[in-house]
Design an enzyme around this catalytic site. Structure first.
Site, mmCIF file in Angstrom:
data_model
loop_
_atom_site.group_PDB
_atom_site.id
_atom_site.type_symbol
_atom_site.label_atom_id
_atom_site.label_comp_id
_atom_site.label_asym_id
_atom_site.label_seq_id
_atom_site.Cartn_x
_atom_site.Cartn_y
_atom_site.Cartn_z
ATOM 1 N N ILE A 163 -3.128 -15.436 -3.061
ATOM 2 C CA ILE A 163 -2.885 -15.431 -1.624
ATOM 3 C C ILE A 163 -1.934 -14.284 -1.292
ATOM 4 O O ILE A 163 -0.761 -14.309 -1.649
ATOM 5 C CB ILE A 163 -2.262 -16.783 -1.174
ATOM 6 C CG1 ILE A 163 -3.160 -17.957 -1.600
ATOM 7 C CG2 ILE A 163 -2.040 -16.797 0.329
ATOM 8 C CD1 ILE A 163 -2.568 -19.327 -1.271
ATOM 9 N N ASP A 164 -2.466 -13.248 -0.626
ATOM 10 C CA ASP A 164 -1.638 -12.113 -0.207
ATOM 11 C C ASP A 164 -1.214 -12.338 1.238
ATOM 12 O O ASP A 164 -2.057 -12.613 2.096
ATOM 13 C CB ASP A 164 -2.441 -10.806 -0.303
ATOM 14 C CG ASP A 164 -2.886 -10.499 -1.729
ATOM 15 O OD1 ASP A 164 -2.315 -11.094 -2.667
ATOM 16 O OD2 ASP A 164 -3.802 -9.670 -1.904
ATOM 17 N N VAL A 165 0.081 -12.176 1.477
ATOM 18 C CA VAL A 165 0.611 -12.588 2.779
ATOM 19 C C VAL A 165 1.418 -11.480 3.453
ATOM 20 O O VAL A 165 2.235 -10.809 2.819
ATOM 21 C CB VAL A 165 1.530 -13.823 2.609
ATOM 22 C CG1 VAL A 165 1.988 -14.341 3.968
ATOM 23 C CG2 VAL A 165 0.815 -14.926 1.838
ATOM 24 N N PHE A 182 -3.987 -12.117 4.000
ATOM 25 C CA PHE A 182 -4.825 -10.921 4.019
ATOM 26 C C PHE A 182 -5.648 -10.851 2.739
ATOM 27 O O PHE A 182 -5.232 -11.348 1.705
ATOM 28 C CB PHE A 182 -3.962 -9.648 4.143
ATOM 29 C CG PHE A 182 -3.475 -9.376 5.549
ATOM 30 C CD1 PHE A 182 -2.550 -10.226 6.150
ATOM 31 C CD2 PHE A 182 -3.943 -8.269 6.249
ATOM 32 C CE1 PHE A 182 -2.100 -9.983 7.450
ATOM 33 C CE2 PHE A 182 -3.505 -8.024 7.550
ATOM 34 C CZ PHE A 182 -2.578 -8.875 8.144
#
Lengths: 214, 266
Positions: free
Chosen positions: B130-132, B143
């Site tokens: 999970i890229d945030v 994202f």
């Protein structure tokens, strides 16, 4: 030759890589005829218990493995799922296991774990072992190994407990019955500690066979 | 002593080189990944995460030859992510000597992917990435595509969705902190870790050993990942593959974690 059983589950190349670096020849095979001529067997495996058993069956490997482990009594090392498959059954599925060791595979008991402890148990753990067992020969310090699992083995008789670690509670992390060994951790991913385990296994000559007197 | 996993994160570009980014933008070439992995092997790192940061953007599958080369002498657990969108690709990667795959973009277009992967390989082999990014108004959004595509969803929502699908672990990567070495985004990590039961790996911003303690003690993460800290010298930003010794980790990090005699796992 050491034969690493290829039955379509998980990471077998890593075991071959480590054996190669240690100078031990091995081959990866899922062909029953080749497994029949193995001098030692490593049964790896990552994944679902039922998937593993079904894969062994559909590859036609069950009989030849059974013969190797219980009639020819050559050294067998199960790793991770491969160790759990040595037991009778698992909470994870409905398929019967190989049942070579009087043990079963149970899910980590959530109610016995503190909230901060997660399932799967994932990471390095100090591992105590049965003193004098050849698989753990030569450790001067408590070895630590890499574990990834949601299920652990439980032996009917403590005499078959090879090693143990702690995740919330003490669990059996390895089982042994004569020529048949299984470890829950990944020696092939445990640096020098794991190298020693695989080296010990590769060099191991069981001194007596089942049924013989000490 | 309570311990946790301390994981170098290595970024691969489309040429198979090792790079380090800042906020998922500007990249610096670090060197040959095989050489770096060899050094991390000697230093007995707990685990490695390799991410191909161009594969999804280029719509290319994983580069199996590069993966196989890199892991052939990696005697520690390795997770690989980047461009993975099918169970067959995962099977090839896991077979080559990798323990875990990191899925980031693909599950959003194919919601059954995680479930299929878990059924075949087990939850422990599947990491949800999970890229945030944080908006000017302080709102967190997930994202994909190396920070180029906004999913318009919150990290907690995605984390719970990934957990329900069956991932064994979550890797939460702060895009804003990437390459900055100013410390992890603790509120972000805390928000995710408190909402799920699976282990959370903190990533993005680590600069000191103290940051590891904060990620564990305050944010509730089970593992810490870092890029810049392990590929640069602390003072000069010159490239230097490094990793704390076991004694440094014991003395400066693990001994200061809240005493928990129940667990001896790191």
């Amino acid at each position: 030759m050491i034969t690493i059983i290829d039955y379509g589950t998980g990471n077998i190349r890593a075991i071959e890589n480590m054996l190669r670096v240690l100078g031990h020849e091995s081959r990866i095979s899922g062909v029953p005829e080749e497994v029949a001529s193995a001098s030692k067997i490593i049964l790896p495996g990552v994944g679902h218990f039922d998937y593993g058993m079904r894969q062994l069956r559909s590859s036609g490997l069950i009989d030849v493995l059974d013969e190797a482990a219980t009639s020819r009594q050559i050294p067998v090392l199960g790793i991770c799922l491969g160790a759990q498959l040595l037991t009778r059954r698992s909470d994870e599925g409905t398929e019967p296991g190989l049942g070579w060791v009087s043990a079963e595979t149970r899910r980590f008991d959530r109610s016995r774990l503190a909230d901060s402890l997660r399932i799967p148990h994932m990471g390095w753990a100090d591992t105590g072992y049965q003193a004098g067992h050849p698989l753990f020969d030569g450790f001067n310090e408590t070895p630590r190994f890499y574990y990834v699992h949601s299920y652990h083995m439980v032996c009917d008789d403590p005499v078959n407990e090879l090693c143990h670690a702690v995740h919330g509670y003490r669990f059996v992390s390895g089982i042994a019955k004569d020529n048949i060994l299984g470890v829950q951790f990944h020696p092939e991913k445990s640096h020098r500690f794991g190298k020693r385990i695989l080296d010990n296994f590769a060099k191991w000559i069981p001194s007596r066979r089942v049924g013989e007197q000490a | 002593m309570k311990r946790m996993r301390v994981i170098p994160t290595l970024l691969l570009d489309r040429n198979g080189g090792l790079v380090k980014s800042v906020r998922f933008g500007k990249r610096t070439y670090i060197g040959d990944p095989i050489n770096a992995v060899r050094i991390f092997n000697e230093k007995e790192v707990d685990e490695l995460i390799l991410l191909d940061i161009d594969a999804t953007v280029d719509s290319k599958g994983p580069n199996y030859a590069v993966i196989e080369d890199i892991v052939s002498e990696a005697f520690m657990p390795v997770a690989f992510g980047g461009g993975i969108c099918s169970v067959e690709q995962m099977a090839t990667i896991l077979r080559s000597g990798v323990e875990k795959v990191v899925l980031n973009a693909a599950p959003h277009g194919n919601p059954s992917l995680i479930g299929e992967a878990v059924a075949r390989f087990g939850s422990q082999s599947v990491v949800g990435g999970i890229d945030v990014k944080k908006s000017l108004f302080g709102k967190y959004s997930v994202f994909t595509h190396s920070g180029k595509r906004n999913l318009g969803k919150s990290p907690t929502e995605i984390a719970m969705q990934f957990e329900r699908s069956g991932v064994g672990e979550l890797m939460v990567y702060s895009i804003d902190r990437d390459g900055t070495r100013v410390g992890y985004d603790i509120p972000l990590l805390q928000g995710v870790a408190s909402g799920v039961g699976v282990p959370v790996i903190a990533c993005g911003g680590a600069g000191t050993l103290d940051d590891f303690i904060e990620a564990h003690e305050v944010a509730g993460c089970s593992a810490v990942a870092a890029g810049s800290m392990f590929v640069y010298q602390s003072s000069t930003q010159g490239v230097l593959i490094n990793y704390p010794t076991r004694d440094q980790l014991d003395d400066h990090v693990f001994s200061r974690l809240q005493c928990n005699l129940e667990s001896r796992t790191l």
